[in-house]
Design a protein around this motif. Sequence first.
Motif, mmCIF file in Angstrom:
data_model
loop_
_atom_site.group_PDB
_atom_site.id
_atom_site.type_symbol
_atom_site.label_atom_id
_atom_site.label_comp_id
_atom_site.label_asym_id
_atom_site.label_seq_id
_atom_site.Cartn_x
_atom_site.Cartn_y
_atom_site.Cartn_z
ATOM 1 N N ASN A 695 32.414 -22.607 -56.452
ATOM 2 C CA ASN A 695 31.037 -23.058 -56.641
ATOM 3 C C ASN A 695 30.020 -21.979 -56.316
ATOM 4 N N GLY A 696 30.434 -20.962 -55.577
ATOM 5 C CA GLY A 696 29.526 -19.869 -55.293
ATOM 6 C C GLY A 696 29.149 -19.072 -56.522
ATOM 7 N N LEU A 697 29.923 -19.211 -57.614
ATOM 8 C CA LEU A 697 29.626 -18.504 -58.862
ATOM 9 C C LEU A 697 29.002 -19.411 -59.914
ATOM 10 N N GLN A 698 28.978 -20.722 -59.671
ATOM 11 C CA GLN A 698 28.518 -21.638 -60.721
ATOM 12 C C GLN A 698 27.039 -21.483 -61.026
ATOM 13 N N GLY A 699 26.225 -21.250 -60.003
ATOM 14 C CA GLY A 699 24.805 -21.027 -60.264
ATOM 15 C C GLY A 699 24.588 -19.796 -61.122
ATOM 16 N N LEU A 700 25.399 -18.758 -60.883
ATOM 17 C CA LEU A 700 25.287 -17.536 -61.676
ATOM 18 C C LEU A 700 25.673 -17.792 -63.122
ATOM 19 N N ILE A 701 26.736 -18.591 -63.321
ATOM 20 C CA ILE A 701 27.168 -18.923 -64.682
ATOM 21 C C ILE A 701 26.092 -19.718 -65.401
ATOM 22 N N LEU A 702 25.534 -20.709 -64.724
ATOM 23 C CA LEU A 702 24.497 -21.533 -65.348
ATOM 24 C C LEU A 702 23.245 -20.709 -65.634
ATOM 25 N N GLY A 703 22.831 -19.892 -64.685
ATOM 26 C CA GLY A 703 21.626 -19.093 -64.881
ATOM 27 C C GLY A 703 21.773 -18.106 -66.023
ATOM 28 N N ALA A 704 23.000 -17.552 -66.192
ATOM 29 C CA ALA A 704 23.226 -16.544 -67.233
ATOM 30 C C ALA A 704 23.489 -17.144 -68.600
ATOM 31 N N SER A 705 23.663 -18.452 -68.687
ATOM 32 C CA SER A 705 23.966 -19.086 -69.971
ATOM 33 C C SER A 705 22.803 -18.897 -70.939
ATOM 34 N N THR A 706 23.127 -18.868 -72.213
ATOM 35 C CA THR A 706 22.123 -18.546 -73.233
ATOM 36 C C THR A 706 21.008 -19.579 -73.319
ATOM 37 N N ASN A 707 21.315 -20.837 -73.019
ATOM 38 C CA ASN A 707 20.261 -21.847 -73.146
ATOM 39 C C ASN A 707 19.447 -21.999 -71.864
ATOM 40 N N MET A 708 19.780 -21.216 -70.833
ATOM 41 C CA MET A 708 18.956 -21.215 -69.621
ATOM 42 C C MET A 708 18.336 -19.838 -69.390
ATOM 43 N N ASN A 709 19.163 -18.819 -69.163
ATOM 44 C CA ASN A 709 18.698 -17.455 -68.940
ATOM 45 C C ASN A 709 17.631 -17.398 -67.858
ATOM 46 N N ILE A 710 17.993 -17.877 -66.680
ATOM 47 C CA ILE A 710 17.078 -17.924 -65.550
ATOM 48 C C ILE A 710 17.759 -17.297 -64.333
ATOM 49 N N PRO A 711 16.981 -16.847 -63.346
ATOM 50 C CA PRO A 711 17.585 -16.248 -62.167
ATOM 51 C C PRO A 711 18.166 -17.293 -61.215
ATOM 52 N N VAL A 712 18.914 -16.800 -60.229
ATOM 53 C CA VAL A 712 19.559 -17.641 -59.235
ATOM 54 C C VAL A 712 19.051 -17.245 -57.861
ATOM 55 N N VAL A 713 18.781 -18.234 -57.042
ATOM 56 C CA VAL A 713 18.277 -17.999 -55.692
ATOM 57 C C VAL A 713 19.378 -17.403 -54.817
ATOM 58 N N ASP A 714 19.016 -16.430 -54.014
ATOM 59 C CA ASP A 714 19.946 -15.830 -53.050
ATOM 60 C C ASP A 714 20.050 -16.768 -51.840
ATOM 61 N N GLY A 715 20.784 -17.862 -52.038
ATOM 62 C CA GLY A 715 20.954 -18.857 -50.987
ATOM 63 C C GLY A 715 21.663 -20.071 -51.536
ATOM 64 N N ASP A 716 21.919 -21.044 -50.672
ATOM 65 C CA ASP A 716 22.579 -22.282 -51.100
ATOM 66 C C ASP A 716 22.285 -23.373 -50.085
ATOM 67 N N TRP A 717 22.894 -24.540 -50.296
ATOM 68 C CA TRP A 717 22.635 -25.693 -49.434
ATOM 69 C C TRP A 717 23.653 -25.844 -48.297
#
Length: 994
Positions: A695-717
Amino acid sequence: MAILRIGIDVGGTNSDGCLLDPSAESSPNRGILSYTKSPTTPNPSEGIETVINVLLEQANVDPAEIASVTIGTTHFVNAVIEKDHSRLAPVAVLRLCGPFSHSLPPGIDWPTDLRDLLCAHVAFLDGGLEIDGSVIRETNEVQVKEECARIKAMGIRSIVVNGVFSPADVTGERQEEKVGEWINSCYPEADVVLSKEVANLGFMERENAAILNASILSFARHTISSFQYAICHRLKLTCPVFLTQNDGTILQAADAARLPIRTFNSGPTNSMCGAAFLVKANIKKESMLVVDIGGTTTDVGMLLASGLPRQAAAVTEMGGVRTNFSCPDVKSIGLGGGSIVRIREDDLKASILTIGPDSVGHLISEQALVFGGDVPTTTDYAMVSQSLLSQSDASIGTMQLAKERLLESIQGKGYDLPELLSAYEAAAKRKLEEVIDQTKTSADDLPVLLVGGGAVIISPDREGKVSLKGASRVIIPEYAGVANAIGAAIARVSGVVDTVLSTEGRTTQAVLQEVSKMAIERAAEASPALDYTSNYSVKVISSTIPTSKNSSSTGVPSTSSDISAYIPTIILSPGKSNTSSLPYSTNYEWYLSEIDLEWITVGCYILGTGGGGTPYPHFLRLREMMRSAGATVRVVEPGWVDDEDVVGCGGCMGSPTVGIEKLPGDELMESQNILYDYLGIKPGVMIDLEIGGGNGLQGLILGASTNMNIPVVDGDWMGRAYPVGWQITPVVWAGDHALFLPTTISDGNGNNMLMLSARSEKQIERALRAALSEMGSSVGCARGPCSGKNMKTWVIENTISLSWRIGRAVALCRSQNDVDHVAEAIIGEVGGDESARVLFKGKIINVERKTVKGHVYGEVLTGAADVSGSGTGSNSSMSSDSATQFTGTLKIPFKNENLLAIALSNSGGERVVASVPDLICVCDARTGEAIGTPEYRYGLLVFVVGISGSEKWTNSERGLEIGGPRAFGLDHDYKPLGIFKKPRSVIEEYMNAR
């Protein structure tokens, strides 16, 4: 009764043989009746026939007395390493996977040239099983026959069938078997390999092994058939013929012809087992290095005090391909008795000679100077520089011939003979000392056992002793030249079981007895011709749930030539207003490279504290997005996010065990699309639910996806991994009510749920867990968004940075051959001795586990072991500077993640030395990387590190109520392991580095 054994090792240069009487091991000759060495012939069966004839003649033994002939050979693995088109066949893969694994095709992490050679076709077909044996999709005969027609038209004759969870088929679905029968009916000319017959649980590694196996089948059948013909027909021996396996046990010739991959690493194993046999009566029990110098290569491995070879991590590489076979941990270099020695044509006096890596191989008796040839080899230089032969007239003449030819070869080169001989001795020793240093895991000198026919190339001193830097002493045992053949002769039978059994209403002992019986039966099937009671060694691998590939190693060596000099890419991002009070974070984004991603992957699994699932498939998926789709992976400081920004969150939910078999489909993005289509908005930034594990990589995968292309926060819950989704800092700081609605889950197989209302995050979790059990114990989950303002209040900061730093520390230790101190390196990155400590060093001695509602429950016991030279740096259970030092056993109960570390003293006392929310991280002593709870298995050498948990958990009663020991029903109050220190941001450190 026939009891004598013949062992033969067919190497690239020589074929060695040994005739052994196992009943006479205690005699002065160790039961060795005869031995011989003969050049390997182009047709190896001819060389085998010659060796056996010499052995029988020397010992004057009746062939009827031979109980078995066991052969070790490197022919098959050499075909893969050499990428030999003439011996390797292209392979088609039929995956029985339904909608899963499509983003990770076969060979995705292979060397490109080998993938292009072997991975000729793939089809993703209906099929596959869930962890409980239920069907993902029913197999489809029409699909199979259509693919067979395509494969036949392509001229491919080797087919691999790989089904999700096929080795753990407890319901009798027999999906791989059924598909194999369909293939045979419509394409009978094809070789069909069922993955479950080749390797165990671990989808990618099993498939890799099956592909390699399929590619070599035709060549292996022909080669092994020639072995049998020579032994049974030409020599008229009536005994069975075996081949040695990677783990030092034997395989019947017919099975080896069907599963040649099991012989790939048998050569080094034979040498190490033979070396142990030769010295076990005279050497005290201690770890030592075995240096086996052959005609072409030198293999160096660690022989543990137990007399067994140190095993590589269960995920090992063969020709750059990850597989899950048990193999000795061996390093090889191109140095042998036939290595070609060349004089440099330049004026670099410090290096006037080069040795190898090419060799004259089995042609040494024709091409080496000492035999009248014209190619200078290490043997020639060694014979001239040392009186290695007895001073008979023949040997004097032979050495004189080599000297004369050597003088002719250097004429006009500007060097005299003493200068060259001195340079040769220095170069040969330097190559050996370098590989010895690479094999060791600490700076301490270790004893070295020098074996192999090529050992004569190493020069003894005036007292006749060999000295090598890094070796406390060098031992050359009697019969050292044929240690590999001796290892083959003493190889024993094993039975291996990897299965899934129900534990309901049964004791652990009852389950173990059942699995042990299965293993014994398989061992008996492996060799009915041998006496079981005296000669069998039964190897049992038992588990109540699937076990995985073992080591968490990403298997991706760093591409940075100088890790310590690597600087991450930090770029000033335009078009963003600064609302942060942190001046260093203003508008800067961290653009991840593949190296960054490698290190983050390693760090995430260590922070997973046993849970979170292996990150490796997600690493591959994200790397492929970067390579093929040009995806950019960006990380931002939490303070950079505007208060009004929409912050999304998502990840995988369920049992981490599932991830070793059911590779991801589209469930992660599917759950996000359902959520945001319903809300009618899009997130502006993503955050990880947990940094630990996959799960530590899932935010990176989602952020890098073509329909999102958004950054990921350096942190978690979480700052780690926890087993349930409500054990998060927002619940600690915002209260016990539903915070993230709607919440969506998707199983990737057409089943989706959208939860619109609930009383609390805990109730959301309970409802989704109930559904999860019916959805394959693994789903993609999209949590309702929150504001940037709330995110900055709840976030545990800089955990992606922390993962990166931990992964870099591991990579540095490995690059410097200092894995013994990787635990201390990790501690240095997480705050130092005030924040973390080594809790234990030893090996896993018992594991119990079961799966309930998507959680893996159980406990692992680690006991003290002689682990010197095994990546742990100590023979004691505990770190010598640890305040919690003890000798005995460490018990770690877990629920997906490790919960407590309990010291069990030899007197029976118990003491808790660490507990949640502090992190208890079990790592592989061989690699320094994490071992997940699904991967715990008996015998693994490990170290356990305790790390202080975030103050957002530990500084309030509410945090301890949700994330402390009593949240798991444990009767223990939390006691801090140390003082938490906030990780330093990579962006902060490197934003002006370029």
